[in-house]
Design a protein around this motif. Structure first.
Motif, mmCIF file in Angstrom:
data_model
loop_
_atom_site.group_PDB
_atom_site.id
_atom_site.type_symbol
_atom_site.label_atom_id
_atom_site.label_comp_id
_atom_site.label_asym_id
_atom_site.label_seq_id
_atom_site.Cartn_x
_atom_site.Cartn_y
_atom_site.Cartn_z
ATOM 1 N N GLY A 16 31.441 40.664 34.206
ATOM 2 C CA GLY A 16 31.912 39.286 34.084
ATOM 3 C C GLY A 16 31.265 38.291 35.011
ATOM 4 N N SER A 17 30.425 38.732 35.936
ATOM 5 C CA SER A 17 29.745 37.789 36.825
ATOM 6 C C SER A 17 28.442 38.393 37.308
ATOM 7 N N THR A 48 22.859 33.403 27.904
ATOM 8 C CA THR A 48 23.960 33.011 28.793
ATOM 9 C C THR A 48 24.011 31.480 28.878
ATOM 10 N N ALA A 51 29.404 28.379 32.846
ATOM 11 C CA ALA A 51 30.869 28.398 32.641
ATOM 12 C C ALA A 51 31.492 28.186 34.016
ATOM 13 N N ARG A 56 28.436 32.728 31.376
ATOM 14 C CA ARG A 56 29.085 33.543 30.365
ATOM 15 C C ARG A 56 28.091 33.784 29.238
ATOM 16 N N ARG A 62 26.391 38.082 23.221
ATOM 17 C CA ARG A 62 27.391 39.090 22.878
ATOM 18 C C ARG A 62 26.887 40.020 21.771
#
Length: 303
Positions: A16-17, A48, A51, A56, A62
């Motif tokens: 997530g980061s 990416t 965010a 994100r 994705r």
């Protein structure tokens, strides 16, 4: 696409980061960001987006993560399968072995090879002189060869030489020979005998020639035969005497000859495995070398 960059993308998606991905990958956040930018450039899509204070994944990002999972899983499976080959003696090993060593070692060796699952050994008998060995190494993984123990060793620049055994050479005499009851025979006592030897250039003849140089006794060689079983038959029939290797399996005629060591002098051939430098690190080749050692040890322990 670079698999390493796909792994970075997957870690970013999972953690997530950038910071968390960097910690998991044991690198710096800037290195993770650099790999993500390189992957975007490679695929030609934005993966990416900003965010808040972080990043994100985009829709394209994705979608690529899903495929990255499939690619990385396939690579991991391939690596796991290769690890099996790296650690287990699977695969084919080509072995060249000179005929009398094959007679002595091969019956037991084939039993040993058969006990190792996945090991495929192809053996060829090759009547070789020491000078021919480097050329044979180009075609075989292991070359089992022999040389006079007083001869120069094989060059080590591009070859690995693994000693297997030292095989003494005894004088073979027909039953009823005047020296047959001696425990040992002096070479000078054989000065007038007719000898049966192998071809010039082969190790047993090299030993006979080196003995002549060291003792001053020049053997009278009347026949040259490379098959020791034929030599046994000729000695048994009274056609001459010979030097015969001690551990090589006895032939049909062995009960009609006697073998005696030479007195006061060392006479032997060295049996060695020769291979390309580094080839012995391959698990199947290393396994065959171990089995050669085991069979050679078993042969020398025979009564």
């Amino acid at each position: 696409m670079d698999v390493g960059r796909l792994r970075v993308l997957r870690e970013f998606a999972d953690r997530g980061s950038v910071t968390a991905a960097a910690k998991a990958l044991h690198c710096t956040p800037s290195a993770v960001s650099q790999q993500l930018r390189a992957l975007q450039a490679e695929v030609g899509l934005v993966l990416t987006e900003p965010a808040g204070r972080g990043l994100r994944l985009t829709d394209a990002g994705r979608a690529l993560v899903v495929r990255a999972d499939e690619v990385i899983a396939a690579v991991d499976r391939a690596e796991a399968e290769l690890d099996v080959f790296r650690s287990l003696p699977r695969g084919r090993v080509r072995v060249a072995i000179f005929p009398s060593a094959a007679l002595m070692l091969l019956p037991g060796l084939l039993h040993r090879f058969a006990e190792v699952e996945g090991l495929d050994v192809e053996v060829r008998d090759v009547d070789m002189t020491p000078a021919e060995v480097p050329g044979l190494v180009a075609d075989f993984d292991i070359v089992v060869t022999h040389r006079d123990e007083h001869a120069e060793p094989f060059p080590s620049a591009r070859l690995d030489v693994v000693p297997l055994l030292r095989e003494p050479l005894d004088v073979a005499l027909p039953l009823g020979h005047r020296l047959a009851k001696r425990r040992r025979v002096d070479l000078t006592e054989l000065a007038g005998e007719q000898w049966i030897s192998v071809d010039v250039g082969f190790p047993v003849d090299d030993v006979l020639r080196s003995l002549a140089v060291r003792t001053g006794v020049r053997p009278q060689v009347k026949q040259r035969i490379n098959d020791f079983r034929i030599i046994e038959a000729l000695v048994a029939a009274g056609h001459g005497i010979a030097l015969l290797p001690r551990y090589t399996l006895a032939g049909t005629w062995s009960r009609r000859i006697v073998r005696r060591p030479l007195a006061g002098i060392r006479a032997a051939r060295l049996i060695e495995a020769v291979l390309r430098t580094g080839a012995g690190t391959r698990p199947p080749v290393a396994t065959v070398l171990d089995l050669l050692h085991a069979e050679a040890a078993a042969v020398t322990k025979q009564p």
